[in-house]
Design a protein around this motif. Sequence first.
Motif, PDB file in Angstrom:
ATOM      1  N   PHE A 501       0.862  -1.181   0.000  1.00  0.00           N
ATOM      2  CA  PHE A 501       0.000   0.000   0.000  1.00  0.00           C
ATOM      3  C   PHE A 501       0.898   1.231   0.000  1.00  0.00           C
ATOM      4  O   PHE A 501       1.649   1.453   0.946  1.00  0.00           O
ATOM      5  CB  PHE A 501      -0.910   0.036   1.236  1.00  0.00           C
ATOM      6  CG  PHE A 501      -1.757  -1.192   1.399  1.00  0.00           C
ATOM      7  CD1 PHE A 501      -2.770  -1.487   0.504  1.00  0.00           C
ATOM      8  CD2 PHE A 501      -1.533  -2.061   2.455  1.00  0.00           C
ATOM      9  CE1 PHE A 501      -3.542  -2.618   0.655  1.00  0.00           C
ATOM     10  CE2 PHE A 501      -2.310  -3.191   2.621  1.00  0.00           C
ATOM     11  CZ  PHE A 501      -3.323  -3.482   1.709  1.00  0.00           C
ATOM     12  N   SER A 502       0.815   2.022  -1.044  1.00  0.00           N
ATOM     13  CA  SER A 502       1.704   3.172  -1.162  1.00  0.00           C
ATOM     14  C   SER A 502       1.265   4.300  -0.226  1.00  0.00           C
ATOM     15  O   SER A 502       0.093   4.376   0.172  1.00  0.00           O
ATOM     16  CB  SER A 502       1.726   3.686  -2.607  1.00  0.00           C
ATOM     17  OG  SER A 502       0.453   4.194  -2.959  1.00  0.00           O
ATOM     18  N   PRO A 503       2.177   5.190   0.140  1.00  0.00           N
ATOM     19  CA  PRO A 503       1.813   6.329   0.994  1.00  0.00           C
ATOM     20  C   PRO A 503       0.730   7.185   0.348  1.00  0.00           C
ATOM     21  O   PRO A 503       0.667   7.334  -0.872  1.00  0.00           O
ATOM     22  CB  PRO A 503       3.128   7.107   1.117  1.00  0.00           C
ATOM     23  CG  PRO A 503       4.194   6.107   0.853  1.00  0.00           C
ATOM     24  CD  PRO A 503       3.619   5.165  -0.158  1.00  0.00           C
ATOM     25  N   LEU A 504      -0.136   7.740   1.199  1.00  0.00           N
ATOM     26  CA  LEU A 504      -1.190   8.674   0.801  1.00  0.00           C
ATOM     27  C   LEU A 504      -2.218   8.051  -0.149  1.00  0.00           C
ATOM     28  O   LEU A 504      -2.951   8.766  -0.821  1.00  0.00           O
ATOM     29  CB  LEU A 504      -0.585   9.934   0.160  1.00  0.00           C
ATOM     30  CG  LEU A 504       0.378  10.712   1.048  1.00  0.00           C
ATOM     31  CD1 LEU A 504       0.971  11.895   0.295  1.00  0.00           C
ATOM     32  CD2 LEU A 504      -0.305  11.182   2.320  1.00  0.00           C
ATOM     33  N   ALA A 667       0.167   6.930 -11.601  1.00  0.00           N
ATOM     34  CA  ALA A 667       0.145   8.315 -11.122  1.00  0.00           C
ATOM     35  C   ALA A 667       1.530   8.743 -10.684  1.00  0.00           C
ATOM     36  O   ALA A 667       2.342   7.928 -10.244  1.00  0.00           O
ATOM     37  CB  ALA A 667      -0.833   8.468  -9.959  1.00  0.00           C
ATOM     38  N   ASN A 668       1.778  10.022 -10.849  1.00  0.00           N
ATOM     39  CA  ASN A 668       2.975  10.632 -10.268  1.00  0.00           C
ATOM     40  C   ASN A 668       2.757  10.721  -8.761  1.00  0.00           C
ATOM     41  O   ASN A 668       1.699  11.154  -8.300  1.00  0.00           O
ATOM     42  CB  ASN A 668       3.148  12.034 -10.869  1.00  0.00           C
ATOM     43  CG  ASN A 668       4.464  12.663 -10.497  1.00  0.00           C
ATOM     44  OD1 ASN A 668       4.916  12.525  -9.373  1.00  0.00           O
ATOM     45  ND2 ASN A 668       5.064  13.370 -11.431  1.00  0.00           N
ATOM     46  N   LEU A 669       3.729  10.320  -7.973  1.00  0.00           N
ATOM     47  CA  LEU A 669       3.556  10.318  -6.523  1.00  0.00           C
ATOM     48  C   LEU A 669       3.287  11.723  -5.989  1.00  0.00           C
ATOM     49  O   LEU A 669       2.597  11.895  -4.981  1.00  0.00           O
ATOM     50  CB  LEU A 669       4.786   9.715  -5.842  1.00  0.00           C
ATOM     51  CG  LEU A 669       4.656   9.419  -4.343  1.00  0.00           C
ATOM     52  CD1 LEU A 669       3.471   8.512  -4.059  1.00  0.00           C
ATOM     53  CD2 LEU A 669       5.937   8.790  -3.803  1.00  0.00           C
ATOM     54  N   GLU A 670       3.794  12.732  -6.681  1.00  0.00           N
ATOM     55  CA  GLU A 670       3.517  14.100  -6.246  1.00  0.00           C
ATOM     56  C   GLU A 670       2.030  14.414  -6.305  1.00  0.00           C
ATOM     57  O   GLU A 670       1.526  15.230  -5.530  1.00  0.00           O
ATOM     58  CB  GLU A 670       4.304  15.089  -7.106  1.00  0.00           C
ATOM     59  CG  GLU A 670       5.797  15.084  -6.837  1.00  0.00           C
ATOM     60  CD  GLU A 670       6.549  16.053  -7.729  1.00  0.00           C
ATOM     61  OE1 GLU A 670       6.916  17.134  -7.235  1.00  0.00           O
ATOM     62  OE2 GLU A 670       6.755  15.727  -8.909  1.00  0.00           O
ATOM     63  N   SER A 671       1.317  13.748  -7.227  1.00  0.00           N
ATOM     64  CA  SER A 671      -0.123  13.975  -7.311  1.00  0.00           C
ATOM     65  C   SER A 671      -0.837  13.442  -6.081  1.00  0.00           C
ATOM     66  O   SER A 671      -1.880  13.962  -5.674  1.00  0.00           O
ATOM     67  CB  SER A 671      -0.694  13.325  -8.582  1.00  0.00           C
ATOM     68  OG  SER A 671      -0.637  11.914  -8.501  1.00  0.00           O
ATOM     69  N   TYR A 672      -0.292  12.392  -5.457  1.00  0.00           N
ATOM     70  CA  TYR A 672      -0.869  11.892  -4.210  1.00  0.00           C
ATOM     71  C   TYR A 672      -0.707  12.929  -3.098  1.00  0.00           C
ATOM     72  O   TYR A 672      -1.623  13.145  -2.291  1.00  0.00           O
ATOM     73  CB  TYR A 672      -0.198  10.578  -3.789  1.00  0.00           C
ATOM     74  CG  TYR A 672      -0.700   9.363  -4.521  1.00  0.00           C
ATOM     75  CD1 TYR A 672      -1.640   8.527  -3.946  1.00  0.00           C
ATOM     76  CD2 TYR A 672      -0.229   9.040  -5.788  1.00  0.00           C
ATOM     77  CE1 TYR A 672      -2.098   7.393  -4.606  1.00  0.00           C
ATOM     78  CE2 TYR A 672      -0.676   7.922  -6.464  1.00  0.00           C
ATOM     79  CZ  TYR A 672      -1.614   7.094  -5.872  1.00  0.00           C
ATOM     80  OH  TYR A 672      -2.068   5.996  -6.537  1.00  0.00           O
ATOM     81  N   VAL A 673       0.470  13.542  -3.046  1.00  0.00           N
ATOM     82  CA  VAL A 673       0.700  14.581  -2.045  1.00  0.00           C
ATOM     83  C   VAL A 673      -0.248  15.752  -2.295  1.00  0.00           C
ATOM     84  O   VAL A 673      -0.864  16.296  -1.366  1.00  0.00           O
ATOM     85  CB  VAL A 673       2.167  15.058  -2.077  1.00  0.00           C
ATOM     86  CG1 VAL A 673       2.395  16.180  -1.075  1.00  0.00           C
ATOM     87  CG2 VAL A 673       3.110  13.890  -1.793  1.00  0.00           C
ATOM     88  N   ASP A 674      -0.374  16.124  -3.558  1.00  0.00           N
ATOM     89  CA  ASP A 674      -1.255  17.230  -3.916  1.00  0.00           C
ATOM     90  C   ASP A 674      -2.706  16.904  -3.554  1.00  0.00           C
ATOM     91  O   ASP A 674      -3.434  17.756  -3.034  1.00  0.00           O
ATOM     92  CB  ASP A 674      -1.130  17.512  -5.415  1.00  0.00           C
ATOM     93  CG  ASP A 674      -1.905  18.739  -5.834  1.00  0.00           C
ATOM     94  OD1 ASP A 674      -1.502  19.850  -5.457  1.00  0.00           O
ATOM     95  OD2 ASP A 674      -2.924  18.584  -6.543  1.00  0.00           O
ATOM     96  N   ARG A 675      -3.121  15.687  -3.821  1.00  0.00           N
ATOM     97  CA  ARG A 675      -4.503  15.286  -3.524  1.00  0.00           C
ATOM     98  C   ARG A 675      -4.768  15.288  -2.026  1.00  0.00           C
ATOM     99  O   ARG A 675      -5.878  15.589  -1.587  1.00  0.00           O
ATOM    100  CB  ARG A 675      -4.768  13.897  -4.100  1.00  0.00           C
ATOM    101  CG  ARG A 675      -6.219  13.436  -4.041  1.00  0.00           C
ATOM    102  CD  ARG A 675      -6.378  12.096  -4.728  1.00  0.00           C
ATOM    103  NE  ARG A 675      -7.769  11.719  -4.845  1.00  0.00           N
ATOM    104  CZ  ARG A 675      -8.426  11.016  -3.913  1.00  0.00           C
ATOM    105  NH1 ARG A 675      -7.789  10.632  -2.824  1.00  0.00           N
ATOM    106  NH2 ARG A 675      -9.698  10.705  -4.087  1.00  0.00           N
ATOM    107  N   SER A 676      -3.758  14.978  -1.233  1.00  0.00           N
ATOM    108  CA  SER A 676      -3.955  14.903   0.208  1.00  0.00           C
ATOM    109  C   SER A 676      -4.257  16.269   0.822  1.00  0.00           C
ATOM    110  O   SER A 676      -4.840  16.346   1.909  1.00  0.00           O
ATOM    111  CB  SER A 676      -2.727  14.288   0.881  1.00  0.00           C
ATOM    112  OG  SER A 676      -1.636  15.182   0.884  1.00  0.00           O
ATOM    113  N   VAL A 677      -3.860  17.351   0.147  1.00  0.00           N
ATOM    114  CA  VAL A 677      -4.123  18.694   0.674  1.00  0.00           C
ATOM    115  C   VAL A 677      -5.153  19.427  -0.168  1.00  0.00           C
ATOM    116  O   VAL A 677      -5.395  20.620   0.042  1.00  0.00           O
ATOM    117  CB  VAL A 677      -2.819  19.528   0.752  1.00  0.00           C
ATOM    118  CG1 VAL A 677      -1.816  18.871   1.673  1.00  0.00           C
ATOM    119  CG2 VAL A 677      -2.205  19.730  -0.634  1.00  0.00           C
TER     120      VAL A 677
END
Length: 809
Positions: A501-504, A667-677
């Motif tokens: 399970f990947s972060p975020l 997905a680009n992992l940065e998009s997960y960070v962006d989605r989290s906020v």
Amino acid sequence: MESLIQDVRYSIRALIAKPGFAAVAVITLALGIGANTAIFSVVNSVLIRQMPYDEADRIMSIGPVFQDKGQGPGYNSYPNFADWRDQNRTFERMAAYRSRGVVLTGGGEAERVAGARVSSDFFPTLRVQPLLGRTFTADEEKPASPNTVVLSYELWQRRMGGDPRILEQVVTLDGRSYAVIGVLPEGFEFPLLGKTDVWASVSLDGQSLQERGAQMYGVIGRLKPNVAREEAQTEISTIVGRLAAQYPEQNKENPVAVVGLQEQLVGAVRPALLILLGAVGFVLLIACANVANLLLVRASLREKEMAIRAALGASRARLIRQLLTESLLLATASAAVGLLLALWGIDLLVAAGPDNIPRLDEIRIDGNALLFTICVTMLTGLTFGLAPALQASKLDLNQSLKEGARSSSAASARGRLRKALVVSEVALALVLLVGAGLLIKSFYRLQQVDPGFNPEGVLTFKVSLPAARYSGDDRITAFYDEALDRIKELPGVESAGSISFSPLSNTTFYLGFTAEGWPPRTPSELPPAQFRLASSDYFTVMQIPISRGRGFTIEDRKQSSPVAVINEEMARRHFAGEDPVGKRLSLQVALGEGEPAWREIVGVVGDVKHFGLDAEVKPEIYVPYAQQPTGAMTMVVRSAIDPVGLTGAIREEIKAIDKDLPVYSVANLESYVDRSVARRRFSTVLLMAFGAIALALAAIGVYGVMSYTVAERTREIGIRVALGAQRRDILKLVVGQASVLLIAGLAAGLAGAFALTRVMEELLFGVSATDTVIFLTVPVVLAAIALFASYIPALRATKVDPMIALRYE
């Protein structure tokens, strides 16, 4: 009626005669009405409008509240669900569900589709009838029952071309054949699962149906008529307590929650949306205050007109009606423009809004929104029109009809009202600006949080191996080993690894654990930890620091000694004051049968924010995937180039190993960070916009009042200049008067902000609702802008020619 028509005609002519005044008033009000309509449409669609099920308010979500995991209603085991279903007397029906994606093959390229496993009462609980065929029966929950599946309308159209003979066909899911028994209606979606294409019976979950500790099923129920939610809550809590006593080894007596399905879906976004609705209400009030000021100025210019009408026999009631008619016409014209702005604003909100706001795609201006706009329009017209109408109709005929004369008492009353409106504008603007300032600072603090890994240049994607073709651990391990080796050879790839399970990703799995030397505990008493399988290079790819010991190596295989890596939070919480490296722990499912399988802790890694930058870090245990292989993994690839550009090459490498394995969730992992906020950013940007509008309107209000004050006092200023007043004296006079209003507005605004910003506490991160810096900075900025707005007419006052001023009027 005839007199009303006359009033309307006269009002239209009066507004046309002053197009500048009408345009400014309409634009000002349209901003407020449009913003309110747009935000209300969001609130209506997300929070108010019933879900598209028959008597949807009776559908409840039921589950334990896992306080240590920060969720609820959460998932439960199937045996517990079965007992809830059989022992309760408050629900008509109760059903279980779980999400489980599958690979669809045959009739085209292999495709990963969203799937779900549901009990036979699932669709009857929602009262959803299939478009074709039927849904599941109770017999299809039994072991060894035939493999059957229900398709979504969208998949049937897209993949099968809407073939009406679909009920005679078989589809292949994860390498197994399933008979299609039904097709669901177009647009059907169960919101807690999201878009789902294939639905199968829970019987396909096999052993998990027998494990009382396997908490993987969501539960919904439909209340019987005339049964309150509180009654059902009491009954289910009683049943849960009874089951905890009956099965103490498997059941921990967590509190249980019975909440409406809609509340379960939208509860997390409710506070933010209600705050935004309140904020646009403030914007509308400020707009009303501005237009009321315009009308007061206009009333002073029309004093003689009103006096003549009164002298000719018009009653005060008739004059008030005439002036209110003009106000309502202005409000109606503003509403028409505001609706256009709202339509544009809704499109912008849907396009820019985060995809984790539920029901965002359902936002539209419907009957409720139109009714809201009509009510707001009428209320707005009365709000900004009534006070000026009352003032304008209160006449001294003798004084008003004198040439060049004005009623000093009326002018004084209007002046006091204008000043009161400016004070209210400043106060409302300050409350909005403080709220926006708190959210901006909170968002800034959130962005400074270290997620525990470096997302830049990392691509993530998922691969799931069908159990029918990858039944052995060796085959699973061989596939992922080969896939990682191939990907590492691609140009631009620096490193590659895998994680369960990947972060975020908002996905995890909890297991109870015990450590060597701890006193014996039942499985339900074991402390939980997040459990993840990881490849040897995972920590390197993600740049997660190893603080003690080591990470995994390629030697950590199934044949080697079992090992584990834990995070810093677990070391602090469960191994305080000692070095956990070298100690042994045992992971146990809730059954807890057999001897503990001990794993040596070989390393401690940094904490990772798995559920959001603002989420609390939980204890976490990593295990080498080669020692406990699983068919579904998330691959992570770090690249020196744009990682998204590697997608095509990665797909080809996976196809080269197995052509029927789709790569999905790329997905680009940065998009997960962006989605989290994203939700916080959405709220912050909107409140910033409303604050900016409020600030502009307040500044315009101050400017308008001071400009008119200077015009009214032209003669007085001329006399002062003639008597020797210097430029600084005139500036002090005008700006000083504005300062009094400003101080009063700031004082009222600060009091309101202290009281109202407390409701924002759950939206803030790392910032107090009474943050000193914000409460000091915002008033200073607002005061500076307002004083500048008053300085412009003050500067104009210093240029008054005494000779011209003495001839004024």
